[in-house]
Write a protein that holds these residues in place. Structure first.
Motif, PDB file in Angstrom:
ATOM      1  N   LEU A 110       0.827  -1.208   0.000  1.00  0.00           N
ATOM      2  CA  LEU A 110       0.000   0.000   0.000  1.00  0.00           C
ATOM      3  C   LEU A 110       0.861   1.258   0.000  1.00  0.00           C
ATOM      4  CD1 LEU A 110      -2.806  -1.077   2.495  1.00  0.00           C
ATOM      5  CD2 LEU A 110      -3.000  -0.805   0.017  1.00  0.00           C
ATOM      6  N   GLN A 124      -8.809   2.197   5.877  1.00  0.00           N
ATOM      7  CA  GLN A 124      -9.275   1.108   5.025  1.00  0.00           C
ATOM      8  C   GLN A 124     -10.775   0.871   5.234  1.00  0.00           C
ATOM      9  OE1 GLN A 124      -6.239  -1.936   6.166  1.00  0.00           O
ATOM     10  NE2 GLN A 124      -5.667  -1.804   4.004  1.00  0.00           N
ATOM     11  N   ARG A 140     -12.351  -3.503  -1.235  1.00  0.00           N
ATOM     12  CA  ARG A 140     -11.327  -3.351  -0.212  1.00  0.00           C
ATOM     13  C   ARG A 140     -10.543  -2.088  -0.578  1.00  0.00           C
ATOM     14  NH1 ARG A 140     -11.801  -8.907  -1.192  1.00  0.00           N
ATOM     15  NH2 ARG A 140     -11.745 -10.267   0.664  1.00  0.00           N
ATOM     16  N   THR A 142      -8.451   1.520   0.262  1.00  0.00           N
ATOM     17  CA  THR A 142      -7.537   2.199   1.178  1.00  0.00           C
ATOM     18  C   THR A 142      -7.372   3.643   0.737  1.00  0.00           C
ATOM     19  OG1 THR A 142      -6.329   0.134   1.559  1.00  0.00           O
ATOM     20  CG2 THR A 142      -5.237   2.181   2.213  1.00  0.00           C
ATOM     21  N   SER A 218      -7.687   0.618  -4.464  1.00  0.00           N
ATOM     22  CA  SER A 218      -8.791  -0.299  -4.177  1.00  0.00           C
ATOM     23  C   SER A 218      -8.608  -1.630  -4.879  1.00  0.00           C
ATOM     24  CB  SER A 218     -10.121   0.328  -4.611  1.00  0.00           C
ATOM     25  OG  SER A 218     -11.223  -0.399  -4.086  1.00  0.00           O
TER      26      SER A 218
END
Length: 249
Positions: A110, A124, A140, A142, A218
């Motif tokens: 990340l 997140q 998912r 971030t 993502s």
């Protein structure tokens, strides 16, 4: 904000096509019929029909009445980030179940994607996305911490995160998309109602502002029996990235 009349007409026609009310091969209502239905002049009607022709949903011309060409509904890039806006455009009902919003240190992966240092704080979000109550995709996502912390004051089940962030001045004008296939893990299996190991379409996306600074990364996983992706290009135009919906019925 009021939606322009031609967009309302186009959205209604998309809904009628995607639901099968206007099946492939069926004639589209004439301009005069649509004018009467919407109490509108021919201008907005023609704008709506032009939009559907550009999307490849209807065909015809040169004196021939338009007919339905396909039910797969594509989405222009400018609305690609917002799942909710896309689904509304289909004439369907978007939904979401937020399972987690958490502040964490960035992993190596990340940190690389968001131009951060390993261990820098990020926010997140884990959400299940639905179309007409059908589990369709798992997000998912971030966000860099200054952006993600805005979500602690927002009900992520109330609508589009991207619309909310945009209203608060967050710029996500550019995005890079990577598409591949992955096997469903235990979380995917439970939330999407599929077997562990079942194939999923994955879109990994990094969004940034006009200044080039990353804002979001993502990992979105879609059921391939419900959603597909397509790229249409030509020598005279930029490629158009499309996300298509197949009815579960």
């Amino acid at each position: 904000m009021d939606v322009p009349l031609h967009e309302q007409i186009a959205a209604d026609l998309r809904r009628r096509i995607s639901s099968g009310e206007l099946p492939v091969g069926a004639a589209v209502p004439s301009e005069s019929q649509l004018c009467a239905q919407w109490n509108a002049s021919r201008g907005p009607i023609r704008q709506a029909l032009t939009a559907l022709r550009a999307e490849g949903m209807i065909g015809g011309g040169r004196g021939k009445p338009p007919v339905v060409r396909r039910q797969a509904l594509s989405q222009p890039f400018e609305t690609f980030l917002s799942f909710s806006r896309w689904v509304h455009g289909l004439g369907r009902t978007p939904g979401q179940r937020t399972l987690e919003v958490a502040r964490r240190p960035a992993t190596v992966e990340l940190a690389d994607e968001l131009d951060l240092g390993e261990g820098d704080p990020v926010v997140q979000v884990l959400r299940l996305r639905l179309i007409d109550e059908t589990p369709t995709m798992i997000e998912r996502t971030t966000f860099v911490e200054p952006v993600g912390r805005l979500l602690f004051d927002y009900d992520c089940d109330s609508g589009s995160i991207y619309a909310y962030l945009g209203e608060h001045g967050v710029d996500m004008s550019n995005a890079r998309h990577l598409m591949d296939a992955v096997a469903a893990d235990a979380t995917d299996s439970e939330l999407l109602g599929i077997d562990v190991g079942a194939p999923l379409l994955r879109e990994r996306r990094r969004a940034s502002g006009l200044d080039g600074r990353p804002v979001e990364y993502s990992d979105d996983r879609y059921r391939p029996d419900l959603v597909s992706f397509a790229i249409e290009n030509s020598q005279r135009a930029q490629p158009a990235f499309a996300r298509n919906w197949r009815s579960a019925s």
